[in-house]
Design a protein around this motif. Structure first.
Motif, short mmCIF file in Angstrom:
data_model
loop_
_atom_site.label_atom_id
_atom_site.label_comp_id
_atom_site.label_asym_id
_atom_site.label_seq_id
_atom_site.Cartn_x
_atom_site.Cartn_y
_atom_site.Cartn_z
N UNK A 73 0.86 -1.19 0.00
CA UNK A 73 0.00 0.00 0.00
C UNK A 73 0.89 1.23 0.00
N UNK A 74 0.74 2.03 -1.06
CA UNK A 74 1.65 3.17 -1.28
C UNK A 74 1.08 4.49 -0.76
N UNK A 75 0.07 4.45 0.10
CA UNK A 75 -0.46 5.70 0.66
C UNK A 75 -1.97 5.69 0.70
N UNK A 93 -3.28 1.86 -3.59
CA UNK A 93 -3.44 3.07 -2.78
C UNK A 93 -4.80 2.99 -2.10
N UNK A 94 -4.80 3.18 -0.79
CA UNK A 94 -6.07 3.16 -0.05
C UNK A 94 -6.87 4.42 -0.41
N UNK A 95 -8.14 4.24 -0.82
CA UNK A 95 -8.98 5.37 -1.25
C UNK A 95 -10.32 5.33 -0.52
N UNK A 96 -10.81 6.52 -0.19
CA UNK A 96 -12.16 6.65 0.34
C UNK A 96 -13.13 6.93 -0.80
N UNK A 97 -14.42 6.73 -0.55
CA UNK A 97 -15.43 7.03 -1.57
C UNK A 97 -15.32 8.50 -1.99
N UNK A 98 -15.23 8.73 -3.29
CA UNK A 98 -15.11 10.09 -3.81
C UNK A 98 -13.69 10.57 -3.97
N UNK A 99 -12.72 9.77 -3.55
CA UNK A 99 -11.30 10.18 -3.68
C UNK A 99 -10.88 10.12 -5.14
N UNK A 100 -10.01 11.04 -5.57
CA UNK A 100 -9.51 10.98 -6.94
C UNK A 100 -8.65 9.73 -7.15
N UNK A 101 -8.78 9.12 -8.32
CA UNK A 101 -8.02 7.91 -8.61
C UNK A 101 -6.57 8.28 -8.95
N UNK A 102 -5.58 7.57 -8.39
CA UNK A 102 -4.18 7.84 -8.76
C UNK A 102 -3.95 7.56 -10.24
N UNK A 103 -2.97 8.23 -10.81
CA UNK A 103 -2.57 7.97 -12.18
C UNK A 103 -2.20 6.49 -12.34
N UNK A 116 -6.13 -6.96 5.16
CA UNK A 116 -5.14 -5.91 5.36
C UNK A 116 -4.01 -6.39 6.27
N UNK A 117 -2.79 -6.11 5.87
CA UNK A 117 -1.63 -6.37 6.70
C UNK A 117 -1.05 -5.06 7.20
N UNK A 118 0.14 -5.07 7.76
CA UNK A 118 0.74 -3.85 8.33
C UNK A 118 1.01 -2.80 7.26
N UNK A 119 1.47 -3.20 6.09
CA UNK A 119 1.76 -2.23 5.05
C UNK A 119 1.42 -2.78 3.67
N UNK A 120 0.62 -3.82 3.66
CA UNK A 120 0.23 -4.40 2.37
C UNK A 120 -1.16 -5.03 2.51
N UNK A 121 -1.78 -5.31 1.38
CA UNK A 121 -3.09 -5.95 1.37
C UNK A 121 -3.02 -7.23 0.54
N UNK A 122 -3.96 -8.13 0.86
CA UNK A 122 -4.16 -9.31 0.03
C UNK A 122 -5.50 -9.16 -0.66
N UNK A 123 -5.48 -9.11 -1.99
CA UNK A 123 -6.71 -8.97 -2.78
C UNK A 123 -7.26 -10.36 -3.06
#
Length: 407
Positions: A73-75, A93-103, A116-123
């Protein structure tokens, strides 16, 4: 006698819409939009997350259904964030509803489809490109019409105006209507009527009816029949109104005296109209601005019916409504009803739904006693009987117009 259609055509031909005004959107509700509101930018203005989750490249999670994908997770990005982020391949990147999508991100994985892990996720599930993404301009594109001219402004239209950044909007204002009750025998509710006196019903009822139609109303109240005083009151209201309604000055010798009293202000036509109740009435254009002015009967039921049939449409037309009339349906008559042949009958009724077939049924209330006010309070519609009809029997279908509580 003049037909109802002829009288109504004369009245609507005199309808004048007040000039549009610009108001704050918080004050626009209930008015008609008088401009094409064009979006100056797209809505949403950039790609956004449609759910709380993680923005990813869909290609990085395409096998997650069988082989869960582990991504660093990069931010974080929240709704309204102005910080530009760029997603690297194999990141989230963790995003909330309505957040702009990263490039480079083209999809969002809902948070419930991840661990969710400490600094990464499992999809745990794959997502296709554009999944859970609100694309730029999905709602409105730049240059699109957000609210059209003539649209009635309600909560949804206020929401759209705010969403495209409009603080004010051009609207068709409410026509100003003045309501006068004429009669020396009248007293206001709350007073004590003498032997030959009655409470003023008409100024209250007709002011409420005009307000229900969408007008800005001044209930002038009672004016005794002193010619000089009546002329002064009417002349004053003509300067402040788009429509003037006078109840109690329509028929017989009183109508002639009222017409004579107001003759200096313009011509009042008091030819009877082929309708029942309320055939005795008057209409004219008074004052330098030729303000539509109505004379209605003293009887409250007749005055109300006359207002519904002939005054309400000119108010709705002044509001910019393309169809100024009440909604009309057909309904099956439950009980017999009579009318005066040669006049269009307007009969109070109670509209019902057939519990079995779901069809509309209509039950007359009050019978032929047009002076009775209690049945009017029970009615939720007016039945229309054509001029050639003197009696309708159960099972016949009649045209029915809704009244306020069902409109």
């Amino acid at each position: 006698m003049r037909s109802v259609d002829e009288q109504l055509a004369r009245i609507l031909a005199a309808a004048v819409r007040p000039s549009p005004v610009r108001v704050a959107i918080a004050e626009a509700q209930g008015l008609s939009c008088a401009e094409e509101v064009v979006a100056e930018r797209a809505l949403p203005k950039a790609d956004q997350a449609a759910v709380d989750g993680y923005a990813v490249r869909s290609v990085d999670v395409k096998h997650a259904d069988t082989e869960p994908a582990v991504l660093p997770v990069a931010g974080d990005a929240a709704a309204g964030s102005r910080q530009s982020r760029r997603l690297q391949p194999g990141q989230a990147v963790h995003v909330g509803t309505g957040a702009p999508l990263p490039t480079l991100a083209d999809a969002v994985v809902p948070v419930e489809d991840t661990e969710w892990g400490s600094d990464r996720i499992t999809v745990l599930r794959s997502v296709p490109s554009a999944a859970f993404v609100r694309r730029e301009g999905d709602d409105v594109r730049e240059g699109d019409v957000a609210v059209r001219r003539g649209t009635a402004i309600g909560p949804a239209q206020v929401a759209m105006l705010a969403a495209v950044g409009r603080e004010k909007v051009l609207v068709q204002p409410k026509p100003r209507v003045s309501v006068i009750s004429l009669g020396d025998e009248l007293v206001d509710p709350g007073g004590t009527p003498g032997t030959e006196q009655v409470y003023d019903v008409n100024s209250y009822a007709l002011a409420a009816a005009a307000r229900d139609a969408g007008a800005e109303v001044t209930r002038v109240g009672i004016v005794g029949f002193d010619p000089k005083r009546l002329r002064e009151v009417v002349e004053g209201r003509l300067l402040l109104s788009e429509i003037v309604v006078i109840a109690g000055g329509a028929g017989g010798s009183v109508g002639s005296r009222v017409r004579s009293c107001l003759s200096e202000l313009g011509e009042l036509d008091t030819e009877r109209v082929a309708m029942h109740p309320g055939s005795a009435q008057g209409f004219g254009l008074l004052g330098p601005d030729r303000v539509p002015t109505f004379l209605l009967p003293a009887n409250p039921v007749s005055a109300f019916v006359g207002f519904e049939v002939l005054v309400r449409p000119i108010i709705r037309s002044a509001l910019g409504k393309s169809n100024p009339h009440r909604r009309v349906i057909t309904a099956e008559l439950v009980s017999p009803v009579s009318s005066t042949k040669g006049r269009r009958g307007f009969v109070r009724g109670r509209l019902l739904r057939d519990s079995e077939g779901g069809d509309y049924l209509v039950q007359p209330v009050g019978g032929s006693e047009e002076h009775l006010l209690a049945p009017l309070a029970e009615a939720n519609c007016l039945m229309t009987l054509d001029e050639e009809v003197s009696e309708a029997t159960p099972g016949e279908r009649l045209r029915v117009s809704f009244l306020s509580q069902r409109s």
